[in-house]
Design an enzyme around this catalytic site. Structure first.
Site, PDB file in Angstrom:
ATOM      1  N   LYS A  41       0.846  -1.210   0.000  1.00 41.01           N
ATOM      2  CA  LYS A  41       0.000   0.000   0.000  1.00 41.01           C
ATOM      3  C   LYS A  41       0.884   1.265   0.000  1.00 41.01           C
ATOM      4  O   LYS A  41       1.904   1.287  -0.670  1.00 41.01           O
ATOM      5  CB  LYS A  41      -0.989  -0.047   1.178  1.00 41.01           C
ATOM      6  CG  LYS A  41      -1.788  -1.372   1.192  1.00 41.01           C
ATOM      7  CD  LYS A  41      -2.976  -1.382   2.109  1.00 41.01           C
ATOM      8  CE  LYS A  41      -3.689  -2.736   2.044  1.00 41.01           C
ATOM      9  NZ  LYS A  41      -4.872  -2.831   2.849  1.00 41.01           N
TER      10      LYS A  41
ATOM     11  N   SER B 205      -6.551  -9.029   7.294  1.00 38.23           N
ATOM     12  CA  SER B 205      -5.989  -9.273   8.626  1.00 38.23           C
ATOM     13  C   SER B 205      -5.228 -10.593   8.739  1.00 38.23           C
ATOM     14  O   SER B 205      -5.280 -11.248   9.791  1.00 38.23           O
ATOM     15  CB  SER B 205      -7.087  -9.173   9.700  1.00 38.23           C
ATOM     16  OG  SER B 205      -7.523  -7.832   9.785  1.00 38.23           O
TER      17      SER B 205
HETATM   18  P1  13P Z   1      -4.569  -6.195   5.885  1.00 39.94           P
HETATM   19  O1  13P Z   1      -3.752  -7.476   5.782  1.00 39.94           O
HETATM   20  O2  13P Z   1      -3.812  -5.061   6.460  1.00 39.94           O
HETATM   21  O3  13P Z   1      -5.877  -6.469   6.545  1.00 39.94           O
HETATM   22  O4  13P Z   1      -4.899  -5.750   4.389  1.00 39.94           O
HETATM   23  C1  13P Z   1      -5.371  -6.692   3.484  1.00 39.94           C
HETATM   24  C2  13P Z   1      -5.339  -6.115   2.127  1.00 39.94           C
HETATM   25  O5  13P Z   1      -6.017  -5.138   1.854  1.00 39.94           O
HETATM   26  C3  13P Z   1      -4.430  -6.715   1.152  1.00 39.94           C
HETATM   27  O6  13P Z   1      -4.703  -6.285  -0.122  1.00 39.94           O
END
Ligand code: 13P
Length: 260
Positions: free
Chosen positions: A9, A212
């Site tokens: 991200k 998660s």
């Molecule tokens: P998290 O693992 O932080 O919940 O995010 C999942 C995600 O959006 C992966 O694309």
């Protein structure tokens, strides 16, 4: 096979991305049974991270691509540009883009067609909101999202395709779905795809779970035959977590091998 995809991200810059990529590479060293690993840094870090992943067992993915092949689309990145950077995978239709940036099924479908045309392996994200789940509409919503991806004919031939089931309520909340919920939805997705594109071979489509995932729960998902891998957000930018998730995938793969 099991696939671990790290979606970094906007969480890390160039220097940290390079360090993380090195760490992931190191985590794979010396292992005989390894999962497929794809890391998806932000655009700004792709070319530096590529220097580390080139000729390694790690694949490089983008978090998005534009819905035009080239031209005027300020702020986006095209599949051609990604090809030039040596990217092999692309995440499409992530719920953060759908919900916060107004990305529609039509836009995602165009991106999918372009990705396949340029031989970028698509990772298509689908998933329901908490409200939709509480109303008993989760399957209906996910089926509609999957169907929308095949609204226009695309010639996949033998090209691989990933779907990631990411329930929106599980993303970044620390409250993952249960492995049983994931298995149930993966079966629904697999069946829907089979009906829509009967020419797909069984191995061509992989379905991952995301939401998660961390070092503690990864194995419980990865040991399920229906779960071809995991798409990891927050935990993927923590090297110790990522290392343990890779270990969990190796363990899951080893236990399947010992059964055959
Ligand atoms: P998290 O693992 O932080 O919940 O995010 C999942 C995600 O959006 C992966 O694309």
């Amino acid at each position: 096979m099991k696939t671990i995809i790290g979606n970094w991200k906007m969480n890390v810059g160039v220097r940290e991305s390079v360090a993380l990529a090195r760490g992931v590479l190191y985590a794979l060293r010396g292992k005989s049974v390894v999962p497929e690993v794809v890391i998806c840094p932000s655009f700004i870090a792709l070319s530096e991270v590529r220097k580390i992943t080139a000729k390694s067992r790690i694949a490089l993915g983008s978090q998005n691509s534009g819905f035009l092949e080239t031209g005027a689309l300020t702020g986006e990145i095209s599949v051609r540009q990604l090809e030039e950077l040596g990217v092999s995978h692309v995440i499409l239709g992530h719920s953060e883009r759908r919900q916060l940036l107004g990305e529609t099924n039509e836009m995602i479908q165009k991106k999918l067609a372009l990705a396949v045309k340029h031989q970028l392996i698509p990772i298509l994200c689908v998933g329901e909101t908490r409200e939709e789940r509480e109303q008993g509409k989760a399957k209906e919503v996910v089926i509609a999202q999957v169907k929308a991806m095949f609204a226009e004919k695309i010639s996949f031939k033998k090209f691989p395709l990933f779907f990631a089931y990411e329930p929106i309520w599980a993303i970044g909340t620390g409250k993952a779905a249960t492995p049983a919920d994931a298995v149930e939805m993966h079966q629904v997705i697999r069946q829907t795809i089979k009906e829509l594109v009967p020419s797909f071979s069984e191995k061509q489509v992989s379905i991952l779970y995301g939401g998660s995932i961390d070092s503690k729960n990864a194995y419980a998902f990865l040991r399920e035959q229906e779960v071809d891998g995991v798409l990891v957000g927050g935990a993927s930018v923590k090297l110790s977590q990522m290392r343990e998730i890779i270990d969990a995938a190796s363990d899951a793969l080893e236990s399947t091998l010992s059964l055959t």
